[in-house]
Design a protein around this motif. Sequence first.
Motif, PDB file in Angstrom:
ATOM      1  N   ARG A   1     -24.291 -43.283 -68.761  1.00  0.00           N
ATOM      2  CA  ARG A   1     -25.062 -44.219 -67.932  1.00  0.00           C
ATOM      3  C   ARG A   1     -26.553 -43.894 -67.911  1.00  0.00           C
ATOM      4  O   ARG A   1     -27.346 -44.654 -67.364  1.00  0.00           O
ATOM      5  N   GLY A   2     -26.932 -42.739 -68.500  1.00  0.00           N
ATOM      6  CA  GLY A   2     -28.335 -42.365 -68.506  1.00  0.00           C
ATOM      7  C   GLY A   2     -28.762 -41.807 -69.848  1.00  0.00           C
ATOM      8  O   GLY A   2     -27.970 -41.184 -70.552  1.00  0.00           O
TER       9      GLY A   2
ATOM     10  N   GLY B   1     -26.916 -43.317 -58.711  1.00  0.00           N
ATOM     11  CA  GLY B   1     -25.736 -43.844 -59.384  1.00  0.00           C
ATOM     12  C   GLY B   1     -25.991 -44.994 -60.329  1.00  0.00           C
ATOM     13  O   GLY B   1     -25.042 -45.583 -60.864  1.00  0.00           O
TER      14      GLY B   1
ATOM     15  N   ARG C   1     -27.642 -46.930 -63.822  1.00  0.00           N
ATOM     16  CA  ARG C   1     -27.958 -46.628 -65.215  1.00  0.00           C
ATOM     17  C   ARG C   1     -29.474 -46.450 -65.320  1.00  0.00           C
ATOM     18  O   ARG C   1     -30.229 -47.114 -64.595  1.00  0.00           O
TER      19      ARG C   1
ATOM     20  N   ARG D   1     -23.462 -34.746 -66.710  1.00  0.00           N
ATOM     21  CA  ARG D   1     -22.950 -35.514 -65.567  1.00  0.00           C
ATOM     22  C   ARG D   1     -23.343 -36.992 -65.638  1.00  0.00           C
ATOM     23  O   ARG D   1     -22.636 -37.850 -65.080  1.00  0.00           O
ATOM     24  N   THR D   2     -24.464 -37.291 -66.286  1.00  0.00           N
ATOM     25  CA  THR D   2     -24.928 -38.683 -66.345  1.00  0.00           C
ATOM     26  C   THR D   2     -24.705 -39.314 -67.711  1.00  0.00           C
ATOM     27  O   THR D   2     -25.165 -40.432 -67.956  1.00  0.00           O
TER      28      THR D   2
ATOM     29  N   GLU E   1     -29.543 -39.274 -60.389  1.00  0.00           N
ATOM     30  CA  GLU E   1     -28.104 -39.007 -60.391  1.00  0.00           C
ATOM     31  C   GLU E   1     -27.466 -39.486 -59.089  1.00  0.00           C
ATOM     32  O   GLU E   1     -26.408 -40.139 -59.100  1.00  0.00           O
TER      33      GLU E   1
ATOM     34  N   GLU F   1     -27.532 -33.816 -67.857  1.00  0.00           N
ATOM     35  CA  GLU F   1     -27.254 -34.767 -68.936  1.00  0.00           C
ATOM     36  C   GLU F   1     -25.762 -34.981 -69.127  1.00  0.00           C
ATOM     37  O   GLU F   1     -25.312 -36.089 -69.430  1.00  0.00           O
TER      38      GLU F   1
END
Length: 314
Positions: A184-185, A154, A156, A180-181, A151, A178
């Motif tokens: 991108r994740g 920053g 992916r 917050r990301t 996280e 999950e």
Amino acid sequence: MLVLASASMTAMWSASAAKQAASSEVQPAAGAPRFETEWKKLATTLRESGMSIVERASLTRRRSDLMLIRSCLEWEPESFPLLAKLGGKPIVPLGLLPPSPEGGRGVSKDRDDATVRWLGAQPAKSVVYVALGSEVPLRADQVHELALGLELAGTRFLWALRKPSGVQDADVLPPGFEERTRGRGLVVTGWVPQISVLAHGAVGAFLTHCGWNSTIEGLLFGHPLIMLPIFGDQGPNARLMEGRKVGVQVARNENDGSFDRDGVATAVRAVAVEEENRRVFVANAKKMQEIVADSECHERCIDGLIQRLRSFKE
């Protein structure tokens, strides 16, 4: 025959075993952190059927006629001559035995996999693929630090996560991670088609435990490595790859091997974000890719093994 992994790791263990026989103590390998030496001590004391792991390996080696190394001279030019002196047996390189770039099931057959579809929506070379193998899963606190490090970095990421045993699903990841990301994740706790993932154009780096299979697979596709070795040969493998300047290791506590989110984020950024460093790591990973993908080299190794085996009949 005794089949082993890298020549450098085998040479390290051979040298250490010789010193141990002389001193009756476990000798630290050059460059190995203290916590890795402590892990190695466990291998000399944990016993099944009255024999430790190291004792079984040493006995197997003494009773073998050949030592087969899953490597080649092109990959480890410095280690093979050293191993020949230390091993006390004929050394036969098997080659790296990389998987087919198309994968066992075929990359094209995995196009409908959810992870591959997710990668298809990401920019080229933007995703860090995270996979730490299945043999030694991280503890829950380590999973949290790795998650928070991703996280912080920053970038992916696609994370093939093996859940720690005994932990409730809701507690595997840090609260809110999950959310917050999201976007991108992606965290996947089931099966992931690793070869298809590594072959995908969206993947730009590989965060790996540096098991020999995974190291070879990552470099088959020219990916720079973010290295987080956990156990066994993974530490020596990581140092070998760090020496080749194909990536960096996550910073660890020298005494207990612990790591934190800041160390994870720093390593990820160095390999996947910071352009000057990344350019060097990618260039060197591409050089290693040429060796891994050299099918003629590996075929020569197999031919050499066949000739060696035939000589036993003569």
